[in-house]
Design a protein around this motif. Structure first.
Motif, PDB file in Angstrom:
ATOM      1  N   ARG A  72      25.146  -6.066  39.050  1.00 50.91           N
ATOM      2  CA  ARG A  72      25.818  -7.587  38.758  1.00 50.91           C
ATOM      3  C   ARG A  72      24.680  -8.551  38.969  1.00 50.91           C
ATOM      4  O   ARG A  72      23.804  -8.824  39.904  1.00 50.91           O
ATOM      5  CB  ARG A  72      26.807  -7.677  40.002  1.00 50.91           C
ATOM      6  N   GLU A  73      24.683  -9.560  37.778  1.00 51.49           N
ATOM      7  CA  GLU A  73      23.439 -10.366  37.624  1.00 51.49           C
ATOM      8  C   GLU A  73      24.193 -11.766  37.934  1.00 51.49           C
ATOM      9  O   GLU A  73      25.006 -12.112  37.227  1.00 51.49           O
ATOM     10  CB  GLU A  73      22.726 -10.250  36.484  1.00 51.49           C
ATOM     11  N   GLN A  74      23.426 -12.583  38.501  1.00 58.38           N
ATOM     12  CA  GLN A  74      23.765 -14.070  38.976  1.00 58.38           C
ATOM     13  C   GLN A  74      22.135 -14.701  38.980  1.00 58.38           C
ATOM     14  O   GLN A  74      21.448 -13.955  39.491  1.00 58.38           O
ATOM     15  CB  GLN A  74      24.617 -14.331  39.935  1.00 58.38           C
ATOM     16  N   PHE A  75      22.156 -16.002  38.757  1.00 53.52           N
ATOM     17  CA  PHE A  75      20.844 -16.826  38.562  1.00 53.52           C
ATOM     18  C   PHE A  75      19.836 -15.933  37.814  1.00 53.52           C
ATOM     19  O   PHE A  75      18.710 -16.148  38.288  1.00 53.52           O
ATOM     20  CB  PHE A  75      20.641 -17.077  39.893  1.00 53.52           C
ATOM     21  N   GLN A 111      33.544  -8.903  50.329  1.00 56.28           N
ATOM     22  CA  GLN A 111      32.745  -9.741  50.271  1.00 56.28           C
ATOM     23  C   GLN A 111      31.552  -9.798  49.247  1.00 56.28           C
ATOM     24  O   GLN A 111      31.313 -10.802  48.304  1.00 56.28           O
ATOM     25  CB  GLN A 111      32.113 -10.315  51.799  1.00 56.28           C
ATOM     26  N   GLY A 129      32.581 -10.302  45.618  1.00 59.01           N
ATOM     27  CA  GLY A 129      33.150 -11.508  45.397  1.00 59.01           C
ATOM     28  C   GLY A 129      34.642 -11.470  44.811  1.00 59.01           C
ATOM     29  O   GLY A 129      35.275 -10.411  45.466  1.00 59.01           O
ATOM     30  N   GLY A 130      35.129 -12.119  43.958  1.00 57.86           N
ATOM     31  CA  GLY A 130      36.481 -12.097  43.551  1.00 57.86           C
ATOM     32  C   GLY A 130      36.786 -10.859  43.238  1.00 57.86           C
ATOM     33  O   GLY A 130      37.886 -10.393  43.550  1.00 57.86           O
ATOM     34  N   SER A 174      40.364  -8.229  44.063  1.00 61.86           N
ATOM     35  CA  SER A 174      41.180  -7.697  43.038  1.00 61.86           C
ATOM     36  C   SER A 174      41.761  -6.261  43.413  1.00 61.86           C
ATOM     37  O   SER A 174      41.341  -5.558  44.204  1.00 61.86           O
ATOM     38  CB  SER A 174      40.762  -7.695  41.681  1.00 61.86           C
ATOM     39  N   GLU A 199      42.287  -4.234  41.056  1.00 65.81           N
ATOM     40  CA  GLU A 199      41.798  -3.151  40.023  1.00 65.81           C
ATOM     41  C   GLU A 199      40.463  -2.311  40.687  1.00 65.81           C
ATOM     42  O   GLU A 199      40.633  -1.177  40.359  1.00 65.81           O
ATOM     43  CB  GLU A 199      41.336  -3.762  38.827  1.00 65.81           C
ATOM     44  N   GLU A 207      34.080 -17.557  35.373  1.00 65.35           N
ATOM     45  CA  GLU A 207      33.934 -16.703  33.967  1.00 65.35           C
ATOM     46  C   GLU A 207      33.604 -15.315  34.657  1.00 65.35           C
ATOM     47  O   GLU A 207      32.731 -15.284  35.531  1.00 65.35           O
ATOM     48  CB  GLU A 207      33.267 -17.340  32.873  1.00 65.35           C
ATOM     49  N   PRO A 208      33.718 -14.294  33.738  1.00 71.15           N
ATOM     50  CA  PRO A 208      33.377 -13.038  34.200  1.00 71.15           C
ATOM     51  C   PRO A 208      31.857 -13.070  34.619  1.00 71.15           C
ATOM     52  O   PRO A 208      31.534 -12.168  35.652  1.00 71.15           O
ATOM     53  CB  PRO A 208      33.546 -12.091  33.054  1.00 71.15           C
ATOM     54  N   GLY A 209      30.970 -13.729  33.803  1.00 75.45           N
ATOM     55  CA  GLY A 209      29.433 -13.853  34.120  1.00 75.45           C
ATOM     56  C   GLY A 209      29.253 -15.006  35.063  1.00 75.45           C
ATOM     57  O   GLY A 209      27.812 -15.227  35.202  1.00 75.45           O
ATOM     58  N   ALA A 210      30.101 -15.627  35.403  1.00 74.61           N
ATOM     59  CA  ALA A 210      29.731 -16.970  36.217  1.00 74.61           C
ATOM     60  C   ALA A 210      30.651 -17.392  37.234  1.00 74.61           C
ATOM     61  O   ALA A 210      31.821 -17.791  37.132  1.00 74.61           O
ATOM     62  CB  ALA A 210      29.651 -18.171  35.079  1.00 74.61           C
ATOM     63  N   GLY A 211      29.992 -16.810  38.354  1.00 77.06           N
ATOM     64  CA  GLY A 211      30.993 -17.056  39.625  1.00 77.06           C
ATOM     65  C   GLY A 211      30.107 -17.697  40.534  1.00 77.06           C
ATOM     66  O   GLY A 211      30.042 -19.063  40.126  1.00 77.06           O
ATOM     67  N   SER A 212      29.433 -17.060  41.488  1.00 78.95           N
ATOM     68  CA  SER A 212      28.515 -17.904  42.308  1.00 78.95           C
ATOM     69  C   SER A 212      27.520 -18.975  41.305  1.00 78.95           C
ATOM     70  O   SER A 212      27.285 -19.959  41.777  1.00 78.95           O
ATOM     71  CB  SER A 212      27.677 -17.074  43.345  1.00 78.95           C
ATOM     72  N   ASP A 213      27.046 -18.298  40.297  1.00 77.43           N
ATOM     73  CA  ASP A 213      26.081 -18.943  39.412  1.00 77.43           C
ATOM     74  C   ASP A 213      27.039 -19.825  38.294  1.00 77.43           C
ATOM     75  O   ASP A 213      27.027 -18.965  37.364  1.00 77.43           O
ATOM     76  CB  ASP A 213      25.410 -18.017  38.959  1.00 77.43           C
ATOM     77  N   ALA A 219      26.146 -20.343  34.738  1.00 79.41           N
ATOM     78  CA  ALA A 219      25.911 -19.461  33.685  1.00 79.41           C
ATOM     79  C   ALA A 219      26.920 -19.452  32.700  1.00 79.41           C
ATOM     80  O   ALA A 219      27.139 -18.720  31.735  1.00 79.41           O
ATOM     81  CB  ALA A 219      25.838 -18.016  34.164  1.00 79.41           C
ATOM     82  N   MET A 268      38.083 -16.851  34.288  1.00 81.73           N
ATOM     83  CA  MET A 268      38.487 -15.873  35.197  1.00 81.73           C
ATOM     84  C   MET A 268      38.714 -16.558  36.506  1.00 81.73           C
ATOM     85  O   MET A 268      38.180 -17.553  36.947  1.00 81.73           O
ATOM     86  CB  MET A 268      37.405 -14.853  35.484  1.00 81.73           C
ATOM     87  N   TRP A 269      39.700 -15.816  37.457  1.00 83.28           N
ATOM     88  CA  TRP A 269      40.171 -16.411  38.949  1.00 83.28           C
ATOM     89  C   TRP A 269      40.871 -17.817  38.315  1.00 83.28           C
ATOM     90  O   TRP A 269      40.455 -18.730  39.260  1.00 83.28           O
ATOM     91  CB  TRP A 269      39.065 -16.597  39.685  1.00 83.28           C
ATOM     92  N   ILE A 329      46.034 -11.144  37.075  1.00 77.72           N
ATOM     93  CA  ILE A 329      44.929 -10.299  37.787  1.00 77.72           C
ATOM     94  C   ILE A 329      45.625  -9.933  39.303  1.00 77.72           C
ATOM     95  O   ILE A 329      45.808 -10.848  40.228  1.00 77.72           O
ATOM     96  CB  ILE A 329      43.637 -10.985  38.224  1.00 77.72           C
ATOM     97  N   ILE A 388      35.151 -16.426  49.714  1.00 74.86           N
ATOM     98  CA  ILE A 388      34.755 -15.867  48.538  1.00 74.86           C
ATOM     99  C   ILE A 388      34.812 -17.124  47.648  1.00 74.86           C
ATOM    100  O   ILE A 388      34.051 -17.738  46.977  1.00 74.86           O
ATOM    101  CB  ILE A 388      35.349 -14.634  47.946  1.00 74.86           C
TER     102      ILE A 388
END
Lengths: 370, 397
Positions: free
Chosen positions: A262-265, A331, A334-335, A339, A341, B130-136, B139, B158-159, B202, B378
């Protein structure tokens, strides 16, 4: 000293693991959870054919007479794959209770081993907490037959049981250790009301009411069943410890994978130190659980107080570690962790369920201290 | 230092208390205590009830239809609502987009949207993650390309909680590609009926329907639905995130309800001859929980006092959000514990010959609340992100 499975136990683990992976993959698990009776029945019979259901039945009663380490190999693999069938109630706890060598007991043991019958133990009552000696249900002797009256508020894995093993008072007052006997009751006995409930982890529990139920079969000696019950429950707990360990390690593995991918930032989230430390704490919790769980299981069910104290200690610590790992896995996802799923929330819910099965953390902490 | 309410505040409290007396239906109360949101139709009913009394928007200025209450009055109002087991008002219109509209919106936008938020004729949801933009969040990839007098939106959100009941959604979308990711993001108001919006449920672990994927496929949005200036949506969005943490402060007051739920479950459950609530181990745990709730509530009170005095609250909003999520998780778990083994009876199975199966009192809401509580650390900025915010704001790290 060796904490590892031997070669045969490892093979047993691998075989249960394969079974789980093939039949409880994401989509198939959903179907099994949805209560597809034919499918559940098919799985149960496969488990019987592989001999797992008779692992804890003594050889003299036609079973495999396996050790607790053998049992751990099976339940750990079940925990890893979240097999939600009442294996522990039926194939570990019930055989430990059906140990008097009577014909009635042996008939049920046969059917457990062959997968024809499921059995659950009915001990807890509205005012008993998790204390097994607090029994208000009565079994009075009338015209040479026992008559049962009372209620059991929660029967672990009792939702699909064909027989119930019921603690009832043949003497003494409600909270005396003497005067408790064990009875075998078929699910369709006149005077028995069964209410069934689905739990958050796919297990199905029950509540029983005995309304002047006549003809219950006593198992073992009258009045002195408590030690047998306590040793049996200890074995059930021991099997659950390994199930929790399997679930914890698997959900930790899945979480580690998530941290790496998982990538963020602009980078994998596993490169953040705060998350590295968290997954390390999850790993430590797994190590702790495996160590104390294996240690307690070696002498589980022995007739001495240190064995009982060890299992209480292991139950406390493995439950705490399991809840911790489950929460952190959610945790860190995240979301997605919240879920339905992903498998992650299913592990969390099972670890939650396991933490209260056969006694809460507080209950076992108190037992340890006593 | 003056930590007592003034006489006028006490009079206000009594007025609010009278209003709430007997106004909350019994079947709402258990769910409210579990920290669960009521069904949309129930929340709409509640909002209309408040609006009729003129209290539909407790945090808004009078000129936009709000009460104009002081922070202390807001605190009193929420405390009394909590005391009566009233729900928290649904916040996405009232606390998230409403204030953005009255701060940055055009006169037309204010007239069109604000009254209908208060009257609950519109229901807003938030299209951010979005799927690629949660905490960030920066993005995010959803695009808003200008085409004449419209923006054309494409992407996946998303969410998107309550998208399945909402009439409107506010969306952050990229209207231009800039070097700095936070630039070029615009905030747009969408009608959920717009062609090209698809909503997909979801499923979540508490088995309650909250949230959705939302797909935007060539959705045309009139340019007059842009908030403020094109490309500056991130700034407005950040105001929203701050506001969301303030909302938490009001929700924190509702933890008292969890305490009453635990107390009543622990008083009902007897082990041996002693009610659980009288057993030293449990008593100690409950006392500890109550003390921590009290500490949090005094933090909230301080936040309110700062707001009343026009002082910056710094990172305290994040601190309250963090502690609130921890306590709501601990409280609901303690409630489940108080219920004993029957708390695992989540749903009665049908088809019983011997009459209807009966679930124990409090179920399944206590357990559902405990599962739902996991997402509070979260959403709205995870606990990890809150720690980062505090490190940055409080210490400049």
């Amino acid at each position: 000293m060796d904490f590892n499975y031997n070669e045969e136990q490892q093979m047993l683990f691998d075989s249960v693991d394969r079974f789980g992976q093939q039949r409880f993959s994401q989509d198939k698990r959903r179907q099994a959870l949805a209560g597809d009776i034919a499918l559940n029945q098919k799985h149960w019979h496969e488990m019987a054919e592989l001999g797992w259901l008779m692992i804890a039945i003594p050889e003299e009663a036609g079973g495999l007479g396996g050790s607790m380490a053998d049992v751990m190999a099976i339940t750990e693999a079940m925990g890893k794959n979240l097999v939600h069938y009442p294996f522990v109630a039926t194939s570990i706890l019930a055989p430990a209770l059906l140990c008097d060598g009577s014909d009635a007991a042996n008939v049920v043991l046969d059917k457990i081993g062959s997968g024809e019958a499921k059995v659950a133990a009915a001990f807890l009552e509205a005012n008993s907490g998790y204390d097994l000696y607090r029994v208000g249900t009565t079994a009075s002797s009338q015209d040479g037959a026992y008559v049962l009256s009372g209620e059991k508020c929660h029967v672990e894995d009792g939702g699909d049981a064909d027989w119930y093993l019921v603690s009832a008072r043949t003497g003494g007052s409600d909270d005396e250790v003497e005067g408790i006997s064990l009875f075998l009751v078929p699910k369709d006995a006149p005077g028995l009301t069964v209410e069934r409930f689905r739990s958050i982890d796919g297990h199905r529990h029950a509540r029983l009411r005995f309304d002047q139920l006549r003809g219950a079969q006593r198992i073992g000696e009258a009045d002195v069943a408590l030690p047998v019950i306590e040793r049996g429950v200890a074995k059930g707990i021991g099997a659950h410890l390994a199930e929790a360990i399997g679930s914890m390690e698997e959900v930790s593995r899945v979480t580690l994978e998530h941290l790496k991918t998982r990538e963020q930032f602009g980078r994998p989230i596993g490169s953040f130190q705060v998350l590295q430390h968290r997954i390390v704490d999850m790993k430590i919790a797994c190590e702790e659980a495996r160590s104390i769980g294996s240690f307690a299981n070696v002498h589980v069910g022995d007739e001495n107080s240190s064995a009982a104290q060890r299992i209480a200690a292991a139950k406390v610590r493995v439950s705490e570690c399991g809840i911790y790992v489950g929460k952190q896995a959610v945790q860190l996802h995240g979301g997605l962790g919240f879920s339905d799923e992903l498998i992650v929330s299913h592990h969390f819910k099972r670890l939650y369920g396991l933490s209260v099965a056969y006694g809460s953390i507080d209950h076992h902490r108190k037992r340890y201290a006593e | 230092m003056e930590l007592n309410f003034e006489a006028a505040d006490i009079a206000f409290r009594d007025e609010v208390r009278d209003f709430f007396a007997g106004s909350i239906p019994e079947d709402w109360r258990t769910r409210v205590r579990a920290g669960l949101r009521l069904n949309p139709e129930e929340l709409i009913h509640y909002q209309k009830m408040l609006a009729e009394r003129g209290w539909g928007a407790p945090t808004w200025p009078v000129e936009y239809g709000g009460t104009g209450w002081s922070p202390v009055q807001q605190y009193i109002f929420w405390s009394e609502a909590a005391r009566a087991d009233a729900p928290a008002q649904f916040h996405q219109g009232l606390e998230l987009i409403g204030p953005i509209i009255f701060t940055y919106g055009t006169p037309e936008q204010k007239d069109k949207y604000l009254p209908r938020i208060i009257s609950a004729d519109d229901w807003w949801c938030q299209g951010y993650s979005e799927p690629g933009a949660g905490s960030d969040l920066a993005a995010l990839k959803t695009t808003a390309i200008k085409d004449g007098d419209h923006y054309v939106l494409n992407g996946q959100k998303m969410w998107t909680s309550y998208a399945h009941v909402a009439s409107h959604v506010f969306v952050l979308a990229r209207s231009s590609q800039e070097e700095k990711r936070q630039r070029g993001i615009s905030l747009l108001l969408l009608d959920m009926e717009s062609p090209g919006i698809t909503v997909r449920k979801i499923p979540t672990m508490d088995e309650k329907y909250h949230t959705n994927d939302m797909f935007l496929d060539n959705v045309r949005v009139p340019v007059e639905n842009l908030i403020g200036e094109e490309g500056r949506g991130w700034e407005y969005g950040k105001v929203l995130l701050d506001r969301e943490r303030m909302v938490t402060a009001s929700v924190a007051i509702f933890l008292k309800q969890t305490i009453s739920a635990i107390r009543s479950a622990a008083a009902r459950r007897v082990i041996g001859n002693v009610p659980l609530i009288e057993q030293p181990g449990f008593r100690g745990k409950l006392a500890q929980f109550e003390i921590e709730v009290m500490a949090l509530q005094t933090m909230v009170l301080r936040l309110m006092a700062d707001a009343a005095n026009g002082a910056e609250s710094g990172s305290r909003g994040s601190m309250v959000k963090l502690r609130w999520s921890q306590l709501t998780q601990e409280g609901t778990a303690l409630w489940v514990e108080a219920l004993g083994p029957e708390a695992m009876h989540f749903e009665a199975m049908e088809g019983e010959a011997a009459g209807l199966p009966s679930l124990p009192a409090d179920m399944p809401y206590a357990m559902q609340g405990a599962l739902y509580a996991r997402v509070t650390s979260i959403y709205g900025g995870s606990s990890e992100i809150q720690h980062d915010i505090i490190a940055r704001r409080a210490f400049g790290l």
